[in-house]
Design an enzyme around this catalytic site. Sequence first.
Site, PDB file in Angstrom:
ATOM      1  N   ASP A  66      37.743  37.469  36.621  1.00 14.15           N
ATOM      2  CA  ASP A  66      38.220  37.397  37.457  1.00 14.15           C
ATOM      3  C   ASP A  66      38.840  37.926  38.366  1.00 14.15           C
ATOM      4  O   ASP A  66      39.738  38.891  37.472  1.00 14.15           O
ATOM      5  CB  ASP A  66      39.180  35.997  37.628  1.00 14.15           C
ATOM      6  N   ARG A 184      37.457  47.118  38.711  1.00 14.26           N
ATOM      7  CA  ARG A 184      36.431  47.390  37.868  1.00 14.26           C
ATOM      8  C   ARG A 184      36.158  48.177  36.867  1.00 14.26           C
ATOM      9  O   ARG A 184      36.738  47.891  36.242  1.00 14.26           O
ATOM     10  CB  ARG A 184      35.069  46.102  38.740  1.00 14.26           C
TER      11      ARG A 184
HETATM   12  P1  IMP Z   1      35.291  35.207  41.937  1.00 16.26           P
HETATM   13  O1  IMP Z   1      34.478  34.628  40.725  1.00 16.26           O
HETATM   14  O2  IMP Z   1      36.162  34.043  41.606  1.00 16.26           O
HETATM   15  O3  IMP Z   1      36.259  36.085  40.344  1.00 16.26           O
HETATM   16  O4  IMP Z   1      35.741  36.074  42.822  1.00 16.26           O
HETATM   17  C1  IMP Z   1      35.923  36.822  42.772  1.00 16.26           C
HETATM   18  C2  IMP Z   1      35.532  37.852  44.415  1.00 16.26           C
HETATM   19  O5  IMP Z   1      36.146  38.886  45.386  1.00 16.26           O
HETATM   20  C3  IMP Z   1      33.683  38.169  45.024  1.00 16.26           C
HETATM   21  O6  IMP Z   1      33.238  36.737  44.880  1.00 16.26           O
HETATM   22  C4  IMP Z   1      33.765  38.633  46.130  1.00 16.26           C
HETATM   23  O7  IMP Z   1      34.433  38.204  47.306  1.00 16.26           O
HETATM   24  C5  IMP Z   1      35.440  39.169  45.328  1.00 16.26           C
HETATM   25  N1  IMP Z   1      35.087  40.602  44.178  1.00 16.26           N
HETATM   26  C6  IMP Z   1      35.883  40.446  43.606  1.00 16.26           C
HETATM   27  N2  IMP Z   1      35.327  41.685  43.022  1.00 16.26           N
HETATM   28  C7  IMP Z   1      34.908  43.221  44.445  1.00 16.26           C
HETATM   29  C8  IMP Z   1      34.123  44.032  44.401  1.00 16.26           C
HETATM   30  O8  IMP Z   1      34.219  44.994  43.323  1.00 16.26           O
HETATM   31  N3  IMP Z   1      33.589  44.634  46.028  1.00 16.26           N
HETATM   32  C9  IMP Z   1      33.621  42.921  46.748  1.00 16.26           C
HETATM   33  N4  IMP Z   1      34.415  42.007  46.596  1.00 16.26           N
HETATM   34  C10 IMP Z   1      35.220  41.448  45.470  1.00 16.26           C
END
Ligand code: IMP
Length: 203
Positions: A66, A184
């Site tokens: 997340d 990450r």
């Molecule tokens: P999750 O699936 O709720 O964890 O959403 C994470 C969101 O954060 C993603 O859909 C992206 O919009 C943003 N995000 C997280 N990590 C990255 C990254 O490494 N690059 C760009 N956007 C990221």
Amino acid sequence: MRILIASTNKGKIEEFRRILEPLGFEVVEPKEKIEVEERGETFLENACLKAKAYFERYGIPTLADDSGLIADAISPYPGIYSSRFYSIDFGGKEEVKTTKDEANIRKLLRLLKGKKERSAKFVVVLFFYGGDRGFFVEGEVRGRISEEPRGEKGFGYDPVFIPEGYDKTFGELTPEEKDRISHRGRAIRKFLEIIKGCEGVFT
Ligand code: IMP
């Protein structure tokens, strides 16, 4: 060791694959998305909910991610709402014209327009769960938000995030450069340190 990634986000899965596979892990992608209601108020709670839901469906040791972007001028946003920032009731909603990523970026740049404070950070919580036990690690990278999107690489907010010490966005850096400094990449390396000492525990 087989590891299921609790996500159907292609960008995330690719990042796990390219770091973990050369080290001998078999990265398994879920056949279908599980609609996990991200009702948690923190990245940790949401990562935990996802890890548990995917493990229960697939029965494979599961790594959930997340993550999100926090822009200091509008902190804690986009935050835990990063993936659907365009649609939430904060600072006006944004129409999806092409992709959700593009709408999210358009909203972020609109809210930061004319603002001097453009500092931001990407954060991630990785929760690893194997049924009766689990652990989590965190990663962070600081930087700033560019005035305009630049670069085609990566996913999400990559085209507008300039990591500290660089003048290129994550969208312009090579995957190897991004992995070396990203939230990450850092968290996966911590995960690897721990899992190395857990032989036989999560198989
Ligand atoms: P999750 O699936 O709720 O964890 O959403 C994470 C969101 O954060 C993603 O859909 C992206 O919009 C943003 N995000 C997280 N990590 C990255 C990254 O490494 N690059 C760009 N956007 C990221």
